[in-house]
Design a protein around this motif. Structure first.
Motif, mmCIF file in Angstrom:
data_model
loop_
_atom_site.group_PDB
_atom_site.id
_atom_site.type_symbol
_atom_site.label_atom_id
_atom_site.label_comp_id
_atom_site.label_asym_id
_atom_site.label_seq_id
_atom_site.Cartn_x
_atom_site.Cartn_y
_atom_site.Cartn_z
ATOM 1 N N ASP A 18 24.290 -20.427 -10.220
ATOM 2 C CA ASP A 18 24.027 -20.431 -8.902
ATOM 3 C C ASP A 18 23.283 -19.423 -8.164
ATOM 4 O O ASP A 18 22.552 -18.583 -9.507
ATOM 5 N N GLU A 19 22.698 -19.588 -7.248
ATOM 6 C CA GLU A 19 21.565 -18.389 -6.398
ATOM 7 C C GLU A 19 22.107 -16.903 -6.801
ATOM 8 O O GLU A 19 21.978 -15.877 -7.076
ATOM 9 N N LEU A 20 23.496 -16.370 -6.730
ATOM 10 C CA LEU A 20 23.995 -15.256 -7.136
ATOM 11 C C LEU A 20 23.650 -14.757 -8.999
ATOM 12 O O LEU A 20 23.184 -13.683 -8.503
ATOM 13 N N SER A 47 26.454 -10.854 -2.552
ATOM 14 C CA SER A 47 27.701 -12.101 -1.701
ATOM 15 C C SER A 47 26.627 -13.500 -1.518
ATOM 16 O O SER A 47 25.973 -13.403 -1.855
ATOM 17 N N ASN A 48 27.728 -14.701 -1.111
ATOM 18 C CA ASN A 48 27.153 -15.500 -0.999
ATOM 19 C C ASN A 48 26.288 -15.841 -0.121
ATOM 20 O O ASN A 48 25.440 -16.968 0.040
ATOM 21 N N ASN A 49 25.846 -15.073 0.597
ATOM 22 C CA ASN A 49 24.776 -14.385 1.819
ATOM 23 C C ASN A 49 23.357 -13.826 1.266
ATOM 24 O O ASN A 49 22.595 -13.865 1.607
ATOM 25 N N GLY A 50 24.172 -13.838 -0.061
ATOM 26 C CA GLY A 50 22.454 -13.219 -1.379
ATOM 27 C C GLY A 50 22.760 -11.936 -1.329
ATOM 28 O O GLY A 50 23.895 -11.656 -1.975
ATOM 29 N N LEU A 51 21.277 -10.833 -1.523
ATOM 30 C CA LEU A 51 21.290 -9.633 -2.324
ATOM 31 C C LEU A 51 21.144 -9.221 -1.133
ATOM 32 O O LEU A 51 19.965 -8.925 -0.541
ATOM 33 N N HIS A 108 17.613 -7.796 2.538
ATOM 34 C CA HIS A 108 18.200 -8.733 1.962
ATOM 35 C C HIS A 108 17.540 -10.718 1.617
ATOM 36 O O HIS A 108 16.495 -10.048 2.424
ATOM 37 N N ILE A 109 17.510 -10.353 0.617
ATOM 38 C CA ILE A 109 16.999 -11.260 0.000
ATOM 39 C C ILE A 109 17.446 -12.197 -0.446
ATOM 40 O O ILE A 109 18.662 -12.220 -0.736
#
Length: 136
Positions: A18-20, A47-51, A108-109
């Motif tokens: 996954d993205e994380l 986090s679930n929102n990214g980096l 935020h990435i």
């Protein structure tokens, strides 16, 4: 993270993760970014929102860099390494830069779909692991 990031195996990129997991892998390349006095004045938060890339003021010398200017530039280099590595692995990135005086959050990435890197971008990626600081 790996023990020696200069020996990271590019073939271990978690394409099926996954993205994380993918962003976590990309952080290995941020560690190799040049930084003022090699302080690596950034922290990351997944986090679930990214980096998130966060300025770590505890790693900033208030005597050498009293306004954190060099530290913020160093954080920008780390963000750039993440972007170059993401492109190499075929991912576009969204980078939202923060500009608030009340927060140490700098960017935020997120990964943002497919990307076809150029030959120059692939060369930049391969230069990441061989780049060395030279204080001369």
């Amino acid at each position: 993270m790996v023990d020696n990031v200069r020996e990271i195996k590019d073939g271990l990129f978690p394409f099926n993760g996954d993205e994380l997991h993918q962003l976590s892998f990309l952080l290995n390349y941020a560690i190799l970014a040049p930084s003022h006095y090699n302080a690596q004045p950034w922290r990351s938060r997944l986090s679930n929102n990214g980096l998130d890339i966060i300025l770590d003021k505890q790693r900033v010398s208030r005597f050498v860099d009293p306004h954190s200017r060099e530290a913020v530039i160093s954080c920008g280099a780390a963000i750039g390494m993440i972007e170059v590595a993401a492109h190499y692995f075929g991912f576009a990135v969204n980078i939202n830069y923060e500009n608030t005086a009340n927060s140490d959050l700098l960017a935020h990435i997120n990964l943002a779909g497919h990307y076809d890197p150029s030959a120059d971008e692939n060369a930049w990626f391969h230069a990441i692991k061989i780049r060395q600081t030279n204080r001369k």
